[in-house]
Design a protein around this motif. Structure first.
Motif, PDB file in Angstrom:
ATOM      1  N   MET A  38       0.810  -1.224   0.000  1.00  0.00           N
ATOM      2  CA  MET A  38       0.000   0.000   0.000  1.00  0.00           C
ATOM      3  C   MET A  38       0.843   1.274   0.000  1.00  0.00           C
ATOM      4  O   MET A  38       0.679   2.154   0.856  1.00  0.00           O
ATOM      5  CB  MET A  38      -0.972   0.006   1.185  1.00  0.00           C
ATOM      6  CG  MET A  38      -1.988  -1.107   1.138  1.00  0.00           C
ATOM      7  SD  MET A  38      -3.169  -1.041   2.503  1.00  0.00           S
ATOM      8  CE  MET A  38      -4.214  -2.460   2.113  1.00  0.00           C
ATOM      9  N   PRO A  39       1.767   1.436  -0.949  1.00  0.00           N
ATOM     10  CA  PRO A  39       2.599   2.641  -0.973  1.00  0.00           C
ATOM     11  C   PRO A  39       1.772   3.904  -1.173  1.00  0.00           C
ATOM     12  O   PRO A  39       0.787   3.912  -1.918  1.00  0.00           O
ATOM     13  CB  PRO A  39       3.531   2.395  -2.163  1.00  0.00           C
ATOM     14  CG  PRO A  39       2.793   1.433  -3.040  1.00  0.00           C
ATOM     15  CD  PRO A  39       2.019   0.551  -2.108  1.00  0.00           C
ATOM     16  N   SER A  40       2.160   4.963  -0.476  1.00  0.00           N
ATOM     17  CA  SER A  40       1.582   6.304  -0.603  1.00  0.00           C
ATOM     18  C   SER A  40       0.112   6.383  -0.213  1.00  0.00           C
ATOM     19  O   SER A  40      -0.546   7.386  -0.510  1.00  0.00           O
ATOM     20  CB  SER A  40       1.757   6.841  -2.035  1.00  0.00           C
ATOM     21  OG  SER A  40       3.125   6.893  -2.392  1.00  0.00           O
ATOM     22  N   LYS A  41      -0.396   5.379   0.448  1.00  0.00           N
ATOM     23  CA  LYS A  41      -1.792   5.381   0.878  1.00  0.00           C
ATOM     24  C   LYS A  41      -1.898   5.862   2.330  1.00  0.00           C
ATOM     25  O   LYS A  41      -1.014   5.633   3.151  1.00  0.00           O
ATOM     26  CB  LYS A  41      -2.395   3.978   0.788  1.00  0.00           C
ATOM     27  CG  LYS A  41      -2.443   3.399  -0.615  1.00  0.00           C
ATOM     28  CD  LYS A  41      -3.501   4.065  -1.468  1.00  0.00           C
ATOM     29  CE  LYS A  41      -3.659   3.361  -2.806  1.00  0.00           C
ATOM     30  NZ  LYS A  41      -4.692   3.995  -3.647  1.00  0.00           N
ATOM     31  N   PRO A 184      -6.677   2.938   0.724  1.00  0.00           N
ATOM     32  CA  PRO A 184      -6.955   1.591   0.248  1.00  0.00           C
ATOM     33  C   PRO A 184      -8.469   1.353   0.281  1.00  0.00           C
ATOM     34  O   PRO A 184      -9.179   1.918   1.126  1.00  0.00           O
ATOM     35  CB  PRO A 184      -6.238   0.693   1.270  1.00  0.00           C
ATOM     36  CG  PRO A 184      -5.266   1.583   1.975  1.00  0.00           C
ATOM     37  CD  PRO A 184      -5.867   2.948   1.964  1.00  0.00           C
ATOM     38  N   PHE A 185      -8.937   0.496  -0.599  1.00  0.00           N
ATOM     39  CA  PHE A 185     -10.372   0.220  -0.649  1.00  0.00           C
ATOM     40  C   PHE A 185     -10.906  -0.216   0.705  1.00  0.00           C
ATOM     41  O   PHE A 185     -11.963   0.248   1.162  1.00  0.00           O
ATOM     42  CB  PHE A 185     -10.662  -0.864  -1.698  1.00  0.00           C
ATOM     43  CG  PHE A 185     -12.040  -1.457  -1.580  1.00  0.00           C
ATOM     44  CD1 PHE A 185     -13.161  -0.742  -1.987  1.00  0.00           C
ATOM     45  CD2 PHE A 185     -12.215  -2.731  -1.045  1.00  0.00           C
ATOM     46  CE1 PHE A 185     -14.435  -1.281  -1.857  1.00  0.00           C
ATOM     47  CE2 PHE A 185     -13.476  -3.281  -0.916  1.00  0.00           C
ATOM     48  CZ  PHE A 185     -14.595  -2.559  -1.330  1.00  0.00           C
ATOM     49  N   ILE A 186     -10.181  -1.106   1.373  1.00  0.00           N
ATOM     50  CA  ILE A 186     -10.702  -1.651   2.620  1.00  0.00           C
ATOM     51  C   ILE A 186     -10.792  -0.575   3.693  1.00  0.00           C
ATOM     52  O   ILE A 186     -11.682  -0.610   4.560  1.00  0.00           O
ATOM     53  CB  ILE A 186      -9.845  -2.855   3.094  1.00  0.00           C
ATOM     54  CG1 ILE A 186     -10.700  -3.784   3.960  1.00  0.00           C
ATOM     55  CG2 ILE A 186      -8.587  -2.398   3.801  1.00  0.00           C
ATOM     56  CD1 ILE A 186     -11.821  -4.447   3.227  1.00  0.00           C
ATOM     57  N   THR A 187      -9.906   0.417   3.657  1.00  0.00           N
ATOM     58  CA  THR A 187      -9.967   1.513   4.616  1.00  0.00           C
ATOM     59  C   THR A 187     -11.224   2.344   4.395  1.00  0.00           C
ATOM     60  O   THR A 187     -11.864   2.794   5.356  1.00  0.00           O
ATOM     61  CB  THR A 187      -8.710   2.393   4.513  1.00  0.00           C
ATOM     62  OG1 THR A 187      -7.549   1.576   4.680  1.00  0.00           O
ATOM     63  CG2 THR A 187      -8.710   3.483   5.568  1.00  0.00           C
TER      64      THR A 187
END
Length: 228
Positions: A38-41, A184-187
């Protein structure tokens, strides 16, 4: 790597929610651009469970109902350790933000806790969400998300001076603004669940949700369920 992707590691994430002063805000930081995962997220503090987490003494354990939920739907051949998951969440919060949740006591080996003469306290953590990373990702985690009221933080919740450099731009983000970050989608899904819970509790104390949502990506066929 098998046809189901890399091995799955247990992980714990902690969602600190600050409801006063002003509108509800969550603690988030940005992962580095070169990070393998998850870079830069923008993410909540968290990470993989370490072997030492199982041996960490907690001032109070998780609620028994949350412990039972954490034992539900285990992966094949893996028995979850609720105490280790809670310890990992508190350790990661301390490492990545410098913030501590504990009760007075000596002997904790974790940096920050030792100096503050505190024992990590899992008694106010709330099990909110679970998600397993899909097989196509370079790293996979069985992540359990724990919610904590920022009022439980020892000291100044704005003091990130003891944080490591894993997350940058650490700050308390108002919930409406958090949804606009590069997430991220899950976040995004977890934030939606959190917003719904906050509507239900209103100005009252935080409580466990009626069921814990579970995004199950153990195989290449995604599955969504609710852990009662």
């Amino acid at each position: 790597m098998s046809d189901q992707g890399p091995p799955i590691r247990d992980a714990a994430t902690i969602i600190a929610i600050r409801r006063q002063p002003g509108p509800p805000a969550v603690l988030m930081g940005m992962r580095g651009a070169m990070a393998a995962f998850m870079p830069s997220k923008y993410v909540f503090p968290g990470g993989a469970v370490d072997p030492g987490d199982a041996d960490l003494h907690l001032a109070r354990p998780l609620a028994s109902s949350d412990q039972a939920r954490l034992l539900a739907e285990p992966r094949d051949g893996v028995t979850p350790d609720p105490a280790a998951l809670a310890a990992a969440a508190l350790r990661e919060l301390a490492e990545e933000t410098g913030l501590l949740i504990g009760r007075s006591g000596a002997g904790c080996p974790l940096p920050g806790y030792a100096e503050a003469q505190l024992i990590p306290d899992a008694g106010s953590l709330i099990y909110l969400f679970r998600a397993i990373t899909p097989p196509a990702r370079p790293r996979r985690f069985d992540a359990r998300f724990f919610l904590i009221d920022a009022a439980e933080i020892h000291g100044d919740p704005e003091d990130f001076s003891r944080a490591c450099d894993e997350l940058s731009h650490l700050h308390w983000v108002p919930l409406p603004e958090a949804r606009a970050l590069d997430l991220p989608f899950i976040t995004e899904v977890v934030l939606a669940e959190l917003a719904e819970l906050l509507v239900e509790v209103g100005d009252g104390p935080l409580r466990a949700p009626d069921t814990v949502p579970f995004f199950d990506n153990r195989t290449r066929t995604p599955r969504f369920s609710q852990i009662a």
